[in-house]
Design a protein around this motif. Structure first.
Motif, PDB file in Angstrom:
ATOM      1  N   ASP A 110       0.858  -1.186   0.000  1.00  0.00           N
ATOM      2  CA  ASP A 110       0.000   0.000   0.000  1.00  0.00           C
ATOM      3  C   ASP A 110       0.896   1.238   0.000  1.00  0.00           C
ATOM      4  OD1 ASP A 110      -2.270  -1.561   0.102  1.00  0.00           O
ATOM      5  OD2 ASP A 110      -2.530  -1.363   2.268  1.00  0.00           O
ATOM      6  N   PHE A 111       0.574   2.197  -0.868  1.00  0.00           N
ATOM      7  CA  PHE A 111       1.373   3.419  -1.018  1.00  0.00           C
ATOM      8  C   PHE A 111       0.370   4.574  -1.036  1.00  0.00           C
ATOM      9  CE2 PHE A 111       5.461   4.821  -3.468  1.00  0.00           C
ATOM     10  CZ  PHE A 111       5.480   6.033  -2.796  1.00  0.00           C
ATOM     11  N   VAL A 112       0.419   5.440  -0.018  1.00  0.00           N
ATOM     12  CA  VAL A 112      -0.553   6.531   0.130  1.00  0.00           C
ATOM     13  C   VAL A 112       0.195   7.857   0.171  1.00  0.00           C
ATOM     14  CG1 VAL A 112      -2.408   7.497   1.537  1.00  0.00           C
ATOM     15  CG2 VAL A 112      -2.111   5.004   1.402  1.00  0.00           C
ATOM     16  N   ILE A 184      -2.500  -3.823  -9.847  1.00  0.00           N
ATOM     17  CA  ILE A 184      -2.194  -2.488  -9.343  1.00  0.00           C
ATOM     18  C   ILE A 184      -3.484  -1.694  -9.381  1.00  0.00           C
ATOM     19  CG2 ILE A 184      -0.774  -0.420  -9.634  1.00  0.00           C
ATOM     20  CD1 ILE A 184       0.252  -3.537 -11.459  1.00  0.00           C
ATOM     21  N   ARG A 185      -3.996  -1.342  -8.207  1.00  0.00           N
ATOM     22  CA  ARG A 185      -5.243  -0.588  -8.110  1.00  0.00           C
ATOM     23  C   ARG A 185      -4.938   0.826  -7.625  1.00  0.00           C
ATOM     24  NH1 ARG A 185     -10.709  -1.626  -8.033  1.00  0.00           N
ATOM     25  NH2 ARG A 185     -11.978  -0.079  -6.946  1.00  0.00           N
ATOM     26  N   MET A 186      -5.578   1.798  -8.270  1.00  0.00           N
ATOM     27  CA  MET A 186      -5.260   3.198  -8.024  1.00  0.00           C
ATOM     28  C   MET A 186      -6.523   3.962  -7.646  1.00  0.00           C
ATOM     29  SD  MET A 186      -2.935   3.000 -11.407  1.00  0.00           S
ATOM     30  CE  MET A 186      -4.024   1.643 -11.905  1.00  0.00           C
ATOM     31  N   GLN A 227      -4.091  10.565  -2.752  1.00  0.00           N
ATOM     32  CA  GLN A 227      -4.157   9.448  -3.694  1.00  0.00           C
ATOM     33  C   GLN A 227      -3.541   8.217  -3.039  1.00  0.00           C
ATOM     34  OE1 GLN A 227      -2.016  10.809  -7.120  1.00  0.00           O
ATOM     35  NE2 GLN A 227      -3.333  12.597  -7.434  1.00  0.00           N
ATOM     36  N   SER A 228      -3.924   7.047  -3.548  1.00  0.00           N
ATOM     37  CA  SER A 228      -3.353   5.812  -3.023  1.00  0.00           C
ATOM     38  C   SER A 228      -3.190   4.794  -4.143  1.00  0.00           C
ATOM     39  CB  SER A 228      -4.235   5.225  -1.914  1.00  0.00           C
ATOM     40  OG  SER A 228      -5.518   4.896  -2.409  1.00  0.00           O
TER      41      SER A 228
END
Length: 656
Positions: A110-112, A184-186, A227-228
């Protein structure tokens, strides 16, 4: 003998460090944390994503290098977490962003990111960018979930897509290992994908903010952007095998090919005519087959410049390719006739003339309107009439992107041309070398729409010849690695020599018809002169004459037209190779494309006498201060054990 430069300056022309980041692991997933961004996301060692990052770009599409503070890293047994704050901006514009990254035991990530401008902030893009590698991805299946919930089953394109392969993306799913898929979900904005190979980036890029929306745009002070991005795996990830020992590097020298090394030349910007004539002996020794001479009436170019080009071409024996910028939309035929009269009056006898209208010098987004310009078929006919009997070229004086988005009427031309630049989107050392991966795809794609018309590339350098994406180059007063700058410090270092060899080797194999590199002198040049910007070590050494790439170009220019010899490297991402026939033998060039010292062996040369020379940190001072002596000092070489230091180049003469 002049004092030695620092290792950093000898390698890359700058003291700015470019250090690989820290490796973090979570189950089968490994990533590299590099100044707050993630690179080389691998599943069991196989690259699934080239990069993930939260980026801020200025109004000219230059990428800011943020200042990271409060960095916290927790590498646990089966996972990791990262958090930090970052700031960037210039002048009176500032923006800060907070990042949280979490890696889980099952390989999830997870990247936020949350960005909050402290002032109104002008930007071309602020938010997440994901890069998908080329190897194992080009032409492969991908499931695209769109923002409206519809699922599209498709493939990553093989030909370089001039626009966006996919729009309105919510997630992407594709196979990374047999039976294992990555998703990859954005979230937080609409995403779309562009084919980064257009700009020679070795990736497909998924990014926020559709290009159909206006740019640059202003983020209001105090209004947060959140965004994440979420990465996950499906399917049974196999256990790793092997001891992790890297295979020995080998280069095999094979049979002589029918294919020839194309003519190798140099660009000559009008501002470098005088410095080039002042260093005429070095230009003549380089023996370029082509001098690509730029003529721009907007800059009051006239007889003086044409006389200078005549001197350089006559003294070197190089073919003159005259690039002519055309201004008029209605009276372009008369304008070209006027230039032709000036050329005749100057006594310049170009072997070829290439024309481009000012309306085609700037980049146009897929949804944008093109600047006004005359129909190119009429422009080319007018140029043919003005320069009767001289080979005519057209296409783009800018990047392949614009050539791909506006196909030329190739049947009206004797050759099609474009340039490239490896620092459009990223300027770190590894990204620049990785751009070599994209070049064959560009050439293959161009061939699909220009047919059998010859294709010429250049003048191209590490630095940016022109910035079609903005009003100006990115300033580089501190002599650092900067995107879209015309003054890249690596031009002066061993890095520049290694990149030049890799560039020419890649294009020669791809079948281009001529290659022109940067410039004779100046920020893009291979012969030293003092410029306005800082030049560590060189500025203090009056004996400095050339840069390391000079020797690569001297050797290859003299081999223009020779038959290529097939070479195969066990790891083309680390070592570039190029070989061609010479009288009584074969000339083999090798370049280390990495910052690590390597040792390799050469196969297919048993029982043959081999002599050579190395362009490396040990020989750097002699190579740049006494180029004639360096080029004459060849020694016997053991082909089973050839050391190549960081960005070193070796040239070997192999007897028949």
């Amino acid at each position: 003998m002049a004092s030695k430069p620092s290792r950093a300056v000898a390698r890359c022309g700058t003291e700015q460090p470019d250090v690989p980041g820290r490796i973090l692991t979570a189950g089968p997933l490994s990533v590299e944390l590099d100044n707050g961004q993630l690179r080389y996301l691998r599943v069991n060692g196989v690259e699934a994503l080239r990069a993930l990052g939260f980026l801020v770009r200025d109004e000219n599409w230059g990428t800011y290098v943020p200042t990271v503070t409060g960095l916290k890293i927790d590498q646990r047994k089966n996972g990791f977490s990262v958090a930090y704050h970052a700031d960037c901006g210039r002048g009176d514009m500032r923006i800060g962003f907070d990042i949280s990254i979490e890696g889980f035991p099952d390989g999830r990530l997870d990247f936020v990111g949350t960005a909050t401008p402290s002032t109104d902030f002008l930007t071309a893009r602020t938010g997440f960018v994901g890069l998908h590698p080329l190897d194992g991805v080009v032409g492969k299946a991908v499931d695209v979930l769109h923002t409206d919930g519809k699922l599209e089953r498709s493939k990553f394109p093989e030909k370089v897509d001039p626009i966006q392969p996919f729009l309105n993306i919510r997630s992407l799913t594709y196979e990374v290992l047999p039976g294992v898929k990555a998703t990859i979900r954005m979230e937080g904005d609409a995403w779309e994908m562009e084919d980064h190979r257009n700009w020679t980036d070795a990736s497909f890029k998924t990014y926020v903010r559709p290009l159909a929306l206006p740019w640059p745009y202003t983020l209001k002070a105090g209004e947060a952007v959140r965004q994440s991005l979420h990465f996950s795996l499906s399917g049974a990830v196999p256990a790793t095998s092997g001891d992790g020992t890297a295979a020995a590097l080998r280069v095999n020298v094979g049979k002589t090919l029918r294919q020839l090394l194309p003519p190798i030349g140099l660009g000559v910007p009008a501002g470098e005519i005088g410095p080039s004539i002042a260093r005429l002996a070095l230009v003549k020794r380089l023996a370029p087959r082509v001098l690509q001479c730029h003529f721009d009436p907007r800059k009051d170019h006239g007889l003086k410049e044409l006389y200078g080009y005549r001197v350089l071409c006559e003294q070197t024996g190089a073919d003159c390719v005259l690039e002519v910028i055309v201004q008029s939309q209605q009276h372009y035929a008369e304008e070209l006739q006027g230039v032709a009269k000036l050329v005749a009056h100057a006594g310049l006898k170009p072997a070829a003339v290439a024309v481009c209208h000012v309306g085609d010098l700037k980049a146009v987004l897929p949804s944008g309107a093109r600047p006004p310009a005359p129909p190119r078929d009429r422009l080319y006919i007018a140029a043919r009439n003005a320069f009767h009997g001289i080979a005519l070229g057209g296409g783009m004086f800018s990047f392949f992107t614009e050539l791909n988005r506006l196909h030329p009427p190739a049947d009206l031309l004797d050759f099609v041309m474009n340039t490239t630049c490896p620092i459009v989107h990223a300027a770190d050392d590894r990204s620049v070398m990785e751009t070599l991966e994209a070049l064959p795809w560009q050439i293959k794609t161009a061939r699909s729409f220009i047919g059998k018309t010859p294709h010429r590339i250049g003048p191209s350098a590490i630095g940016c010849r022109d910035n079609p994406h903005g009003a100006a180059f990115t300033p580089n007063p501190d002599n650092e690695r900067v995107c879209l700058s015309n003054a890249d410090p690596r031009t002066r270092g061993l890095f520049g020599a290694a990149w030049t060899l890799g560039y020419i080797a890649t294009l020669a194999r791809a079948g281009v018809d001529a290659i022109t590199i940067g410039a004779t002198t100046g920020p893009l040049g291979v012969i030293h002169r003092q410029t306005d910007g800082p030049q560590p070590w060189f500025a203090d050494h009056p004996d400095a004459q050339v840069y390391p790439a000079y020797h690569v170009l001297t050797g290859l220019a003299r081999s223009s037209g020779a038959k290529l010899v097939d070479t195969r490297c066990s790891d083309g991402g680390k070592v570039a190779s190029l070989a061609c026939k010479a009288k009584g033998g074969t000339i083999l060039w090798l370049a280390n494309l990495t910052a690590e010292a390597l040792t390799l062996g050469v196969d297919g040369v048993a029982g043959r006498g081999i002599h050579g020379a190395s362009l490396d940190e040990a020989s750097f001072v002699q190579a740049v201060t006494d180029p004639i002596r360096w080029q004459s000092r060849w020694k016997p070489v053991d082909p089973s054990n050839i050391p190549l230091g960081a960005y070193a180049v070796a040239v070997l003469s192999i007897d028949d």
